[in-house]
Design a protein around this motif. Structure first.
Motif, PDB file in Angstrom:
ATOM      1  N   GLN A 100     -91.723  48.725  25.125  1.00 31.91           N
ATOM      2  CA  GLN A 100     -90.717  48.653  26.185  1.00 31.91           C
ATOM      3  C   GLN A 100     -89.285  48.498  25.658  1.00 31.91           C
ATOM      4  O   GLN A 100     -88.342  48.384  26.449  1.00 31.91           O
ATOM      5  N   CYS A 101     -89.116  48.512  24.343  1.00 28.45           N
ATOM      6  CA  CYS A 101     -87.812  48.210  23.742  1.00 28.45           C
ATOM      7  C   CYS A 101     -86.707  49.124  24.271  1.00 28.45           C
ATOM      8  O   CYS A 101     -85.669  48.654  24.759  1.00 28.45           O
ATOM      9  N   PHE A 102     -86.906  50.421  24.198  1.00 23.73           N
ATOM     10  CA  PHE A 102     -85.833  51.356  24.573  1.00 23.73           C
ATOM     11  C   PHE A 102     -85.569  51.354  26.067  1.00 23.73           C
ATOM     12  O   PHE A 102     -84.428  51.516  26.508  1.00 23.73           O
ATOM     13  N   ALA A 103     -86.611  51.173  26.865  1.00 22.31           N
ATOM     14  CA  ALA A 103     -86.428  51.110  28.318  1.00 22.31           C
ATOM     15  C   ALA A 103     -85.522  49.942  28.694  1.00 22.31           C
ATOM     16  O   ALA A 103     -84.643  50.068  29.565  1.00 22.31           O
ATOM     17  N   HIS A 104     -85.701  48.795  28.039  1.00 24.75           N
ATOM     18  CA  HIS A 104     -84.850  47.629  28.320  1.00 24.75           C
ATOM     19  C   HIS A 104     -83.418  47.876  27.854  1.00 24.75           C
ATOM     20  O   HIS A 104     -82.461  47.450  28.530  1.00 24.75           O
ATOM     21  N   MET A 105     -83.242  48.540  26.738  1.00 29.35           N
ATOM     22  CA  MET A 105     -81.892  48.803  26.232  1.00 29.35           C
ATOM     23  C   MET A 105     -81.134  49.740  27.163  1.00 29.35           C
ATOM     24  O   MET A 105     -79.960  49.502  27.492  1.00 29.35           O
ATOM     25  N   VAL A 106     -81.786  50.798  27.603  1.00 25.98           N
ATOM     26  CA  VAL A 106     -81.144  51.746  28.511  1.00 25.98           C
ATOM     27  C   VAL A 106     -80.832  51.078  29.846  1.00 25.98           C
ATOM     28  O   VAL A 106     -79.746  51.264  30.409  1.00 25.98           O
ATOM     29  N   ALA A 107     -81.766  50.276  30.349  1.00 25.68           N
ATOM     30  CA  ALA A 107     -81.544  49.588  31.618  1.00 25.68           C
ATOM     31  C   ALA A 107     -80.317  48.684  31.554  1.00 25.68           C
ATOM     32  O   ALA A 107     -79.512  48.623  32.503  1.00 25.68           O
ATOM     33  N   ALA A 108     -80.137  47.993  30.444  1.00 24.17           N
ATOM     34  CA  ALA A 108     -78.979  47.111  30.295  1.00 24.17           C
ATOM     35  C   ALA A 108     -77.678  47.906  30.305  1.00 24.17           C
ATOM     36  O   ALA A 108     -76.677  47.475  30.901  1.00 24.17           O
ATOM     37  N   PRO A 120     -80.739  44.686  20.410  1.00 21.19           N
ATOM     38  CA  PRO A 120     -81.980  44.033  20.830  1.00 21.19           C
ATOM     39  C   PRO A 120     -82.253  42.749  20.052  1.00 21.19           C
ATOM     40  O   PRO A 120     -81.482  42.369  19.154  1.00 21.19           O
ATOM     41  N   LEU A 121     -83.348  42.100  20.392  1.00 21.02           N
ATOM     42  CA  LEU A 121     -83.851  40.980  19.603  1.00 21.02           C
ATOM     43  C   LEU A 121     -84.630  41.560  18.428  1.00 21.02           C
ATOM     44  O   LEU A 121     -85.632  42.246  18.616  1.00 21.02           O
ATOM     45  N   ILE A 122     -84.160  41.295  17.223  1.00 17.25           N
ATOM     46  CA  ILE A 122     -84.790  41.830  16.015  1.00 17.25           C
ATOM     47  C   ILE A 122     -85.469  40.685  15.275  1.00 17.25           C
ATOM     48  O   ILE A 122     -84.822  39.700  14.907  1.00 17.25           O
ATOM     49  N   GLN A 215     -84.973  41.030  25.887  1.00 14.57           N
ATOM     50  CA  GLN A 215     -86.203  41.658  26.370  1.00 14.57           C
ATOM     51  C   GLN A 215     -86.570  42.886  25.540  1.00 14.57           C
ATOM     52  O   GLN A 215     -87.737  43.300  25.517  1.00 14.57           O
ATOM     53  N   ALA A 216     -85.588  43.466  24.867  1.00 17.97           N
ATOM     54  CA  ALA A 216     -85.822  44.597  23.958  1.00 17.97           C
ATOM     55  C   ALA A 216     -86.128  44.028  22.576  1.00 17.97           C
ATOM     56  O   ALA A 216     -85.293  43.347  21.983  1.00 17.97           O
ATOM     57  N   VAL A 217     -87.315  44.296  22.065  1.00 18.57           N
ATOM     58  CA  VAL A 217     -87.791  43.610  20.858  1.00 18.57           C
ATOM     59  C   VAL A 217     -88.262  44.634  19.819  1.00 18.57           C
ATOM     60  O   VAL A 217     -88.884  45.653  20.155  1.00 18.57           O
TER      61      VAL A 217
END
Length: 306
Positions: A100-108, A120-122, A215-217
């Motif tokens: 779900q990482c990229f979906a959360h990044m785009v949503a933000a 993201p959280l790395i 949320q993006a991990v």
């Protein structure tokens, strides 16, 4: 659809094994995988052939030579911009992403049109519950990029909320194409290291926000690529040289009053003398050759890098 709105650029130099793992995780993204571009930066380990055979859905761009982190990524960025993608993610080849990482990044990014970059959280790959970067800070008073949460547990409460930060690491960052068109791509005169801090500074100066989204991990095999591609001495040389270049370029005279004492204490006293004391001569050589390269006026790719 994510594949029509997001392009992913992965730069690779002799990282065949980690690249395979990275691509496998990327293509398992939900609800669908982004458009993936691999820029091969002159590999000699069969990376390009592996991508062609095992990941035919990936666009492979072979540079034929080492253009550095900035130059190599800019090849992919330019292709993605010309293709009309509104968002582009730069991703290290030594990472594994959550589905779900990229979906959360785009949503933000889509929730706030003033966000020019999303970080993201790395987490470290080992141990997988420790933070490598939860956003970060960069300013010209001290001239260094700082990772928030470094080596803290993922469960630490202060890193579980989105917030605006002043630094986005180039390990994994979503960039808004509109922002890139305004401020420009990565600075190729730096070749590698600290170019993410320099881009972060330009984005902020132009009025764009950098948003940390926990949320993006993803997980990062920290240092895998750099240690194998250039080695510790050259890595530190470029890092130190570029910190000095970026500070000279943007700092006001009064910011030098704090920067130079901090630089001397951090790099010459703490890092340099500690390396000498513990006989880590590659670290010592890297730091002081970086300082020398700066005062010689060196920019771009050093002559001793293949």
């Amino acid at each position: 659809m994510l594949s029509q709105r997001l392009a992913l650029v992965i730069l690779n130099l002799n990282g065949c094994d980690v690249l395979r793992d990275c691509l496998g995780s990327v293509l398992r993204s939900e609800p669908e995988a982004p458009h993936v571009i691999v820029v091969d930066n002159g590999s000699t380990d069969g990376s390009a052939d592996m991508v062609r055979k095992e990941f035919p859905q990936v666009l492979l761009l072979a540079t034929g030579q080492n253009l550095g982190f900035a130059g190599g990524n800019n090849v992919g960025l330019q292709v993605a911009i010309e293709a009309g993608f509104p968002y582009i993610v730069l991703l290290n080849n030594d990472t594994i992403v959550d589905p779900q990482c990229f979906a959360h990044m785009v949503a933000a990014a889509e929730q706030d049109a003033t966000v020019g970059a999303v970080t993201p959280l790395i987490l470290f790959a080992e141990p997988a519950d420790r933070i490598w970067c939860a956003g970060g800070s960069f300013n010209l008073w001290y001239g260094i990029a700082r990772h928030y949460g470094l080596r803290r547990r993922r469960s630490s409460h202060q890193y579980q909320r989105p917030r605006d930060v002043t630094f986005a690491t180039g390990c994994a960052v979503l960039l808004r194409t509109q922002a890139l068109k305004e401020v420009g791509l990565l600075d190729e005169s730096l070749f590698a290291y600290h170019e993410d801090a320099e881009l972060s500074w330009r984005l902020l100066r132009a009025g764009w926000k950098i948003r940390y989204v926990p949320q993006a991990v993803l997980w990062h095999r920290e240092g895998w690529s750099s240690r194998r591609s250039v080695g510790q001495a050259i890595r530190l040389r470029l890092c130190v040289r570029n910190i000095l270049i970026v500070h000279r370029r943007y700092a006001r005279w009064y910011q030098r009053l704090t920067f130079w004492p901090c630089f001397f204490w951090r790099w010459v006293v703490l890092a340099g003398l500690n390396a000498l004391l513990h006989r880590r001569f590659d670290t010592f050589r890297g730091i002081f050759s970086g300082i020398a390269a700066y005062f010689r006026g060196e920019i771009g790719k050093p002559k001793d890098i293949a």
